[in-house]
Design a protein around this motif. Structure first.
Motif, PDB file in Angstrom:
ATOM      1  N   THR A   1       0.945  -1.253  -0.036  1.00  0.00           N
ATOM      2  CA  THR A   1      -0.073   0.063   0.045  1.00  0.00           C
ATOM      3  C   THR A   1       0.893   1.105   0.085  1.00  0.00           C
ATOM      4  N   PRO A   2       0.778   2.016  -1.052  1.00  0.00           N
ATOM      5  CA  PRO A   2       1.872   3.080  -1.266  1.00  0.00           C
ATOM      6  C   PRO A   2       1.243   4.344  -0.173  1.00  0.00           C
ATOM      7  N   HIS A   3       2.163   5.069   0.489  1.00  0.00           N
ATOM      8  CA  HIS A   3       1.735   6.417   1.089  1.00  0.00           C
ATOM      9  C   HIS A   3       3.151   7.539   0.906  1.00  0.00           C
ATOM     10  N   THR A   4       3.080   7.673  -0.298  1.00  0.00           N
ATOM     11  CA  THR A   4       4.386   8.531  -0.647  1.00  0.00           C
ATOM     12  C   THR A   4       3.775  10.112  -0.540  1.00  0.00           C
ATOM     13  N   PRO A   5       4.938  11.033  -0.345  1.00  0.00           N
ATOM     14  CA  PRO A   5       4.402  12.280  -0.447  1.00  0.00           C
ATOM     15  C   PRO A   5       3.968  12.737  -1.658  1.00  0.00           C
ATOM     16  N   LEU A   6       4.386  12.110  -2.623  1.00  0.00           N
ATOM     17  CA  LEU A   6       3.691  12.721  -4.004  1.00  0.00           C
ATOM     18  C   LEU A   6       2.407  12.633  -4.262  1.00  0.00           C
ATOM     19  N   VAL A   7       1.726  11.431  -3.673  1.00  0.00           N
ATOM     20  CA  VAL A   7       0.494  10.978  -3.928  1.00  0.00           C
ATOM     21  C   VAL A   7      -0.307  12.103  -3.127  1.00  0.00           C
ATOM     22  N   GLY A   8       0.076  12.048  -1.824  1.00  0.00           N
ATOM     23  CA  GLY A   8      -0.548  13.094  -0.707  1.00  0.00           C
ATOM     24  C   GLY A   8      -0.525  14.665  -1.026  1.00  0.00           C
ATOM     25  N   LEU A   9       0.561  14.908  -2.007  1.00  0.00           N
ATOM     26  CA  LEU A   9       0.613  16.285  -2.294  1.00  0.00           C
ATOM     27  C   LEU A   9      -0.479  16.401  -3.399  1.00  0.00           C
ATOM     28  N   VAL A  10      -0.679  15.565  -4.298  1.00  0.00           N
ATOM     29  CA  VAL A  10      -1.505  15.642  -5.328  1.00  0.00           C
ATOM     30  C   VAL A  10      -2.837  15.975  -4.816  1.00  0.00           C
ATOM     31  N   PHE A  11      -3.071  14.597  -3.822  1.00  0.00           N
ATOM     32  CA  PHE A  11      -4.679  14.667  -3.170  1.00  0.00           C
ATOM     33  C   PHE A  11      -4.922  15.744  -2.594  1.00  0.00           C
ATOM     34  N   ILE A  12      -4.008  16.256  -1.695  1.00  0.00           N
ATOM     35  CA  ILE A  12      -4.352  17.629  -1.064  1.00  0.00           C
ATOM     36  C   ILE A  12      -4.267  18.707  -1.847  1.00  0.00           C
ATOM     37  N   THR A  13      -3.622  18.942  -2.827  1.00  0.00           N
ATOM     38  CA  THR A  13      -3.755  19.936  -3.722  1.00  0.00           C
ATOM     39  C   THR A  13      -5.037  20.051  -4.199  1.00  0.00           C
ATOM     40  N   GLY A  14      -5.813  19.051  -4.613  1.00  0.00           N
ATOM     41  CA  GLY A  14      -6.935  18.799  -5.243  1.00  0.00           C
ATOM     42  C   GLY A  14      -7.917  19.294  -4.349  1.00  0.00           C
ATOM     43  N   ILE A  15      -8.012  19.014  -2.908  1.00  0.00           N
ATOM     44  CA  ILE A  15      -8.892  19.569  -1.975  1.00  0.00           C
ATOM     45  C   ILE A  15      -8.682  20.935  -1.792  1.00  0.00           C
ATOM     46  N   VAL A  16      -7.558  21.519  -1.775  1.00  0.00           N
ATOM     47  CA  VAL A  16      -7.520  23.106  -1.654  1.00  0.00           C
ATOM     48  C   VAL A  16      -8.093  23.654  -2.912  1.00  0.00           C
ATOM     49  N   LEU A  17      -7.718  23.136  -3.999  1.00  0.00           N
ATOM     50  CA  LEU A  17      -8.485  23.592  -5.155  1.00  0.00           C
ATOM     51  C   LEU A  17      -9.905  23.628  -5.074  1.00  0.00           C
ATOM     52  N   GLY A  18     -10.326  22.497  -4.789  1.00  0.00           N
ATOM     53  CA  GLY A  18     -11.893  22.267  -4.603  1.00  0.00           C
ATOM     54  C   GLY A  18     -12.532  23.147  -3.561  1.00  0.00           C
ATOM     55  N   THR A  19     -11.836  23.473  -2.540  1.00  0.00           N
ATOM     56  CA  THR A  19     -12.433  24.468  -1.502  1.00  0.00           C
ATOM     57  C   THR A  19     -12.310  25.639  -1.996  1.00  0.00           C
ATOM     58  N   ILE A  20     -11.297  26.080  -3.027  1.00  0.00           N
ATOM     59  CA  ILE A  20     -11.231  27.561  -3.629  1.00  0.00           C
ATOM     60  C   ILE A  20     -12.613  27.481  -4.641  1.00  0.00           C
ATOM     61  N   GLY A  21     -12.993  26.305  -5.204  1.00  0.00           N
ATOM     62  CA  GLY A  21     -13.910  26.413  -6.025  1.00  0.00           C
ATOM     63  C   GLY A  21     -15.204  26.696  -5.204  1.00  0.00           C
ATOM     64  N   ILE A  22     -15.558  26.170  -4.059  1.00  0.00           N
ATOM     65  CA  ILE A  22     -16.672  26.310  -3.158  1.00  0.00           C
ATOM     66  C   ILE A  22     -16.691  27.885  -2.856  1.00  0.00           C
ATOM     67  N   LEU A  23     -15.552  28.354  -2.709  1.00  0.00           N
ATOM     68  CA  LEU A  23     -15.616  29.835  -2.234  1.00  0.00           C
ATOM     69  C   LEU A  23     -16.035  30.675  -3.272  1.00  0.00           C
ATOM     70  N   SER A  24     -15.891  30.220  -4.717  1.00  0.00           N
ATOM     71  CA  SER A  24     -16.396  30.968  -5.791  1.00  0.00           C
ATOM     72  C   SER A  24     -17.732  30.629  -6.380  1.00  0.00           C
ATOM     73  N   SER A  25     -18.370  29.757  -5.379  1.00  0.00           N
ATOM     74  CA  SER A  25     -19.663  29.414  -5.845  1.00  0.00           C
ATOM     75  C   SER A  25     -20.553  30.859  -5.734  1.00  0.00           C
ATOM     76  N   PRO A  26     -21.982  30.577  -6.540  1.00  0.00           N
ATOM     77  CA  PRO A  26     -22.692  31.870  -6.485  1.00  0.00           C
ATOM     78  C   PRO A  26     -23.365  32.145  -5.066  1.00  0.00           C
ATOM     79  N   ILE A  27     -23.383  31.531  -4.116  1.00  0.00           N
ATOM     80  CA  ILE A  27     -23.815  31.690  -2.733  1.00  0.00           C
ATOM     81  C   ILE A  27     -22.918  31.797  -1.774  1.00  0.00           C
TER      82      ILE A  27
END
Length: 766
Positions: free
Chosen positions: A113-139
């Protein structure tokens, strides 16, 4: 109305651009494939078929890729205001697919089972960008402070749940498991999930109208949080193997995001409609970032080791939590200061003109009086402002008030404090700091408020009346000073408007006497102080008294007998004319019933005020009075002034027609003094005209007056109306009105107003 129904209506109104983005055939096919992939994976993992890990990897990769493509397609078709939201979600889904691909490649290469920083970095970057998307929603909040507050709320919740998760998940786990960097990296996934879910909950909780895609996005985040918590639990207990049923959570998360793309954008303006009062935020919205903090405090105590040490990860989270809480409280304090400033603005400033309002003006006036400095107040009221509102509408009236406020501000120019007390009433406070006399300031104001040529032409600028009062020993409080300014202002109106007057002891005494008289008039009807006098109306052919006009008098307990001109204008102004009219009608009907026992043809005339004429209960009042007295309706004549009849609406004319149908007679009193109109004579169901005394008085010496009376008599004949000449005082006037052909006469020549006994003898005379 649900959002779907609103948007269907919008589709019909705006065309194909409002069609749901996922309703095309390729979109439906992609959704069907994604659902099929999730179902197959669920069956495969539940049945524990061979190559479950590979199936889980391929399923998560396929659904994440489809969701990324769906979000990117919607970003191109939605309005510009939503493109950033969908674009960031597309990137998030793409990064989810990338992280899963890296995960699968590393797992296939190492067999673990892999637990490398690269996988974690990509996954967390996606979460951060998704959060920015939520903050740019119409409401989402539009301000930087609002967005920062929401992010801090999410971080507080996430950091608070780390100690709780430590106690619940890791308390009994060997320390060696936690010391491994790969396992420690996996611990942050649920924390980020909960931070993002909290931010979404905070955004949705502050919205006026729910946008359906955010509901599905919330479900997606909840599924991912559960999946990550389950994954960390299994990993901490060394029970996780690739292809476990918990792996189904990640493709299901992406499937819900893809489903959100099938909803159309919100109808523009629904959430920004200023006419909608925003609801109060729910209690949980304010308590959301603080509810888990209490649990975190308890968890920190439970997480302490027997040696008294706190696990480093828990300690770091607690320190971070304290820092974020301090920052959050700083934002809250700053926002509270801003709200206090806004509340002060709302409490002390007029929202239309920006001038100080009544409350602020009163505070400054009271402070100036306490300092015992010379204080003057100018009270300004617009003349005819109601006509501007009625004719041009309230929007024009509001614009006029703003313009007048600007003119007043420029005219005063620092020599006083201008305030709007309400409606079309303004005030200026002149204290010791200003050396300009109040009278000179009033002249400047009248000059500034003089309408321009274009305003004069269209009638959109009223004049103003100003009252001035200077604080002195006669004033006990600021209210007394304002009362005197009000007295002076009404004196300016009475003087012809567009003028100013200063309150003097004579004006004050007159106003006080007037107020006392009004208060005493309210008791006059109930205490039986009103009396009726009757002036005979003579038939000019026979010389017999055929009718009488009832005239009200007030036997004041202190001032003696008061004529109608002394108190009836006050009664009309205060509305007391209505009970007085009712009393007069009932008393006159009872008197007429007595007269008709000796003179069956006798009638009585009663004056009716314009205010009573507009009331729907007039018919009930008249019929009730005649019925109670046993008087035939044809024996009662209602006298109405010409101006009151002309100002009457269709409802008033309808009321008069009903009275005529009942047999009540209608007389137009003081004919010739109002704005006469032949069209109104056609419409008003009158039975007689009473020529005003001003024409009859000039019959002896003015040929034009004779011609006027003669013309009115001819006009009355044409309309089948009987003519009564008022104010006949000499034999020559009697001869003139008789020669003209007037049917009846009334005046001092035939008899002055007298008591009921005097009139009974006149009716029963020869």
């Amino acid at each position: 109305m649900p959002p779907q129904e609103v948007n269907r209506d919008a589709v019909g109104a705006t065309g194909s651009s409002r069609v749901s983005p996922g309703s095309s055939r390729p979109g439906q096919l992609g959704l069907a494939v994604a659902v099929a992939v999730v179902l197959v994976e669920a069956f495969w993992l539940a049945a524990r078929l061979p190559a479950a890990a590979l199936v889980a990897d391929l399923g998560a990769l396929a659904v994440a890729g489809w969701a990324a493509v769906a979000c990117a397609g919607v970003a191109r078709r939605h309005p510009p205001s939503l493109r950033r939201f969908w674009t960031l979600l597309a990137v998030t889904m793409a990064l989810s697919a990338v992280s899963r691909a890296l995960w699968a490649l590393q797992r296939l290469g190492s067999g673990e089972t892999p637990h490398t920083p690269l996988v974690g970095l990509v996954f967390i970057t996606g979460i951060v960008l998704g959060t920015i998307g939520i903050l740019s929603s119409p409401i989402a909040p539009h301000s930087t402070v609002g967005r920062g507050r929401v992010v801090l709320d999410g971080v507080i919740v996430g950091l608070s749940l780390v100690p709780i998760g430590w106690v619940v998940v890791f308390r009994d786990v060997a320390a060696a498991q936690l010391a491994e960097p790969d396992h420690a990296l996996a611990l942050v996934y649920p924390t980020f999930d909960l931070v993002q879910l909290t931010i979404l909950a905070a955004v949705v909780g502050s919205a006026r109208v729910m946008w359906r895609p955010l509901t599905l996005l919330g479900g997606s985040l909840a599924v991912r949080a559960v999946a990550d918590v389950g994954y960390v639990w299994l990993l901490a207990h060394d029970s996780y193997v690739p292809g476990h049923l918990v792996d189904l959570g990640w493709p299901l998360t992406c499937l819900l995001v893809g489903l959100a793309t099938r909803y159309p954008p919100p109808v523009e303006g629904v959430d920004s409609d200023e006419t909608i009062v925003p609801p109060a935020p729910p209690w949980w919205r304010a308590a959301l970032p603080y509810l888990p903090v209490g649990g975190a405090i308890v968890a920190v105590l439970l997480a302490r080791r027997p040696t008294g040490q706190t696990p480093p990860l828990v300690l770091l989270c607690v320190l971070g939590l304290l820092a974020v809480l301090a920052l959050r409280q700083g934002l809250a304090a700053n926002e509270n200061l801003r709200l206090v400033a806004q509340l002060r603005q709302l409490a002390y400033a007029d929202q239309l003109t920006g001038l100080p309002n009544r409350l602020m003006f009163t505070r400054r006036l009271r402070r100036a009086i306490r300092e015992e400095s010379p204080v003057s107040v100018l009270l300004l009221d617009l003349d005819g402002f109601k006509q501007v509102n009625d004719r041009f509408g309230h929007a024009t009236g509001d614009a006029l008030l703003v313009s007048i406020a600007d003119r007043m501000r420029d005219a005063v120019d620092g020599d006083g404090t201008v305030a709007r007390l309400g409606g079309d009433e303004f005030a200026v406070l002149v204290d010791a700091d200003q050396l300009v006399p109040a009278e000179r300031l009033a002249e400047r104001l009248l000059t500034a408020l003089r309408p321009a040529d274009d305003e004069e032409d269209v009638g959109t600028h009223p004049s103003a009346s100003i009252g001035i009062a200077e604080y002195g020993p006669q004033h006990a409080t600021h209210s007394d000073l304002l009362r005197d300014a009000d007295i002076a202002m009404y004196a300016a109106k009475a003087a012809g408007k567009s003028a100013y007057r200063t309150c003097t002891p004579a004006l004050r005494e007159s106003a006080v006497s007037r107020a006392e008289l009004i208060a005493e008039l309210r008791r006059a009807v109930d205490e039986g102080q009103l009396e009726l006098e009757f002036q005979p109306i003579v038939d000019l052919r026979s010389g017999l008294v055929r009718s009488a006009e009832a005239l009200v008098r007030w036997r004041h307990p202190r001032l003696g007998m008061l004529a109608p001109g002394r108190f009836l204008p006050l009664a009309e102004e205060t509305g007391l004319i209505l009970p007085i009219d009712r009393w007069v009608i009932h008393e006159a009907c009872r008197a007429a019933a007595v007269w008709r026992r000796g003179a069956p043809d006798a009638t009585v005339a009663v004056n009716i005020a314009a205010a009573h004429l507009r009331r729907p209960d007039l018919i009930a009042t008249v019929t009730g009075a005649t019925a109670a007295a046993g008087l035939a309706p044809r024996a009662l004549t209602l006298e109405l002034t010409e101006s009151a009849l002309i100002e009457g609406s269709e409802a008033v004319l309808d009321r008069l027609r009903q009275l005529r149908e009942l047999g009540i007679r209608i007389a137009i009193d003081d004919f010739g003094t109002g704005y006469s109109s032949l069209s109104y004579l056609h419409r008003i169901p009158a039975t007689e005209l009473k020529i005003d005394r001003s024409f009859v008085a000039r019959l002896d010496e003015d040929a034009r007056a004779y011609a006027t009376v003669n013309m009115v008599s001819s006009l009355a004949d044409a309309f089948d109306l009987r003519v009564v000449a008022e104010g006949v005082e000499t034999d020559r006037q009697h001869d003139a009105v008789a020669a003209i052909g007037c049917a009846q006469g009334q005046g001092y020549l035939y008899g002055r107003p007298g008591s009921l006994a005097d009139l009974r003898s006149a009716f029963t005379g020869p």
